[in-house]
Scaffold this active site. Structure first.
Site, PDB file in Angstrom:
ATOM      1  N   GLU A   1      -3.244  -1.420 -10.176  1.00 52.73           N
ATOM      2  CA  GLU A   1      -1.856  -1.498  -9.695  1.00 52.73           C
ATOM      3  C   GLU A   1      -1.178  -0.265 -10.258  1.00 52.73           C
ATOM      4  O   GLU A   1      -0.954  -0.155 -11.465  1.00 52.73           O
ATOM      5  CB  GLU A   1      -1.168  -2.776 -10.207  1.00 52.73           C
TER       6      GLU A   1
HETATM    7 ZN   LIG Z   1      -1.088  -4.698  -3.000  1.00 51.60          ZN
END
Ligand SMILES: [Zn+2]
Length: 447
Positions: free
Chosen positions: A390
């Protein structure tokens, strides 16, 4: 006639109001299973960011939920702050300043990662990579399928070094981006990584060593339909654009289109945790496992490669945002992949050496929340190393609006609405992380 036009304008205005959304920062006094309650009572609320330790969340909330959701927060003694009540307007305002983009004849030019390429520009760039004398000997391209709106899904293979011509490496790496439409940064970073591997293939010792052992397959844009919709219609769109059983019934409600591709992979799909069976939800898992063209194309490609002489060894799945390095399993809080400790230790070392310890490493279900039908869980059934990054929301001088006690304006970011300048900053970090991770595997002779 005038009367009819007035009715049409009023109806359009009403629809816009109905579809408008707020972004709120919500805090609760204690850690609890808030998300589960919220998913049950408000299935159309979309979680944008989650800090488990602080019990704080950033939600995208449809207008028709606002009053009930306010009561819900107060009942649990929580508090909220409006970050924006019109993300689209704020986004469009910031985009008016962007300059016209001019492509380069050099496919490795920085212009291909200093700008968020449209789908068409991305396809033109692939064609340039295939035809340019600078790159054509070092890549292959594969059309692995087409989307619902008939866009092409293209994988670029970076050929490793070989002693003999046409010799294939024994192992391969797979990297993808753009699975979620609004996560533009992940597409730009994938493009950056592709360019760096090609640019440094001879000159960088570690890159050269990696390419002696691996071919690299890259799908920088997995969800082109959703991405184009996010560029032109709804910046915070997440899913693909295929119709669902509800899209006709809720005629005009755009949220009932599309399937969340990262809930549609055919592993533990049937488990309902963290994936919605509500067609209008942002995390709708779809009618059946791998029902979506984008997902079945990737699944077939990975499975077919796996049957050939070449084995996939590692998968890096790019999303944005949060600075997390997530490991499988995603679907379970209690079960871990069998080599979890090795994955954790290896990743943690790279986070220390490359990312100044600013990424948090851990099991996806624990650092974020459990969810099912994800690509890393599926990939972990095929290969020993599968992980999600992320990416960072931090852009130089542009802090997160939530941290700064601000409403959304030009001086802060909500993560998805990133400046293209961030591609190179994050790209450098993630490219170095992947190189260090794969090089450590070669160095430890773990192949
Ligand atoms: Zn995503």
């Amino acid at each position: 006639m005038v009367h009819k036009t007035k009715i049409a304008i009023f109806f359009l205005f009403f629809l816009t109001i109905l579809q408008a959304e707020h972004v709120w920062l919500v805090k609760f006094p204690h850690k609890d299973n808030h998300l589960l309650h919220i998913q049950k009572s408000f299935p159309l609320i979309d979680l944008l960011q989650h800090d488990y330790d602080q019990s704080s969340y950033v939600f995208l909330i449809p207008n028709n939920y606002l009053s009930d959701f306010t009561h819900f927060i107060h009942r649990l003694h929580g508090s909220f702050r409006i970050i924006t009540n019109n993300p689209e307007k704020t986004w469009k305002k910031s985009q008016r300043r962007s300059k016209r983009w001019v492509p380069s004849d050099n496919p490795l030019d920085q212009t291909y990662y200093q700008h968020f390429l449209s789908y068409d520009e991305q396809q033109d760039w692939y064609n340039l990579l295939k035809t340019s004398l600078l790159t054509k000997k070092f890549i292959r391209s594969y059309t692995i399928g087409h989307t619902y709106e008939n866009r092409t899904l293209t994988i670029i293979k970076i050929l490793g070094h070989s002693h003999r011509r046409h010799q294939q490496r024994k192992y391969a790496i797979y990297i993808d981006g753009g699975m979620h439409a609004r996560e533009w940064l992940s597409i730009g970073v994938a493009n950056y990584i592709l360019i760096q591997f090609l640019k440094l293939r001879k000159t960088n010792v570690k890159v050269r060593e990696i390419l002696y052992n691996f071919d690299i397959y890259m799908l920088p844009l997995m969800n082109p339909d959703g991405y184009e919709f996010s560029r032109h219609e709804n910046r915070l769109w997440r899913k693909n654009r295929s119709p669902t059983p509800h899209s006709d019934y809720w005629n005009g409600d755009q949220s009932c289109y599309g399937i969340d591709l990262n809930r549609n992979f055919p592993y533990e799909w049937n488990n309902t945790i963290g994936a919605s069976d509500h067609a209008c939800s942002h995390s709708y898992r779809g009618p059946s496992p791998a029902s979506e063209n984008e997902v079945i194309s990737v699944v077939n490609f990975l499975r077919q490669q796996q049957l050939s002489n070449q084995k996939f060894y590692a998968y890096f799945n790019l999303h944005a945002y949060g600075r997390f390095w997530l490991l499988p399993w995603t679907y379970s809080l209690s079960k871990k992949v069998s080599n979890y400790d090795e994955l954790f230790n290896r990743s943690s070392k790279v986070v220390s050496s490359v990312m100044k310890k600013t990424y948090r490493v851990g099991q996806a279900s624990r650092l974020l929340y459990p969810c099912t039908g994800t690509s890393i869980d599926f990939a972990a059934t095929l290969m020993p190393h599968a992980m999600t990054f992320e990416l960072s929301p931090m852009f130089k001088g542009l802090p997160m609006c939530f941290d700064q006690n601000k409403t959304l304006d030009d001086t802060c970011t909500v993560g998805f609405l990133t400046d293209p300048k961030e591609i190179e900053i994050d790209g450098t970090e993630i490219f170095n992380a992947i190189v260090e991770y794969m090089y450590s595997i070669i160095r430890d002779r773990c192949l």
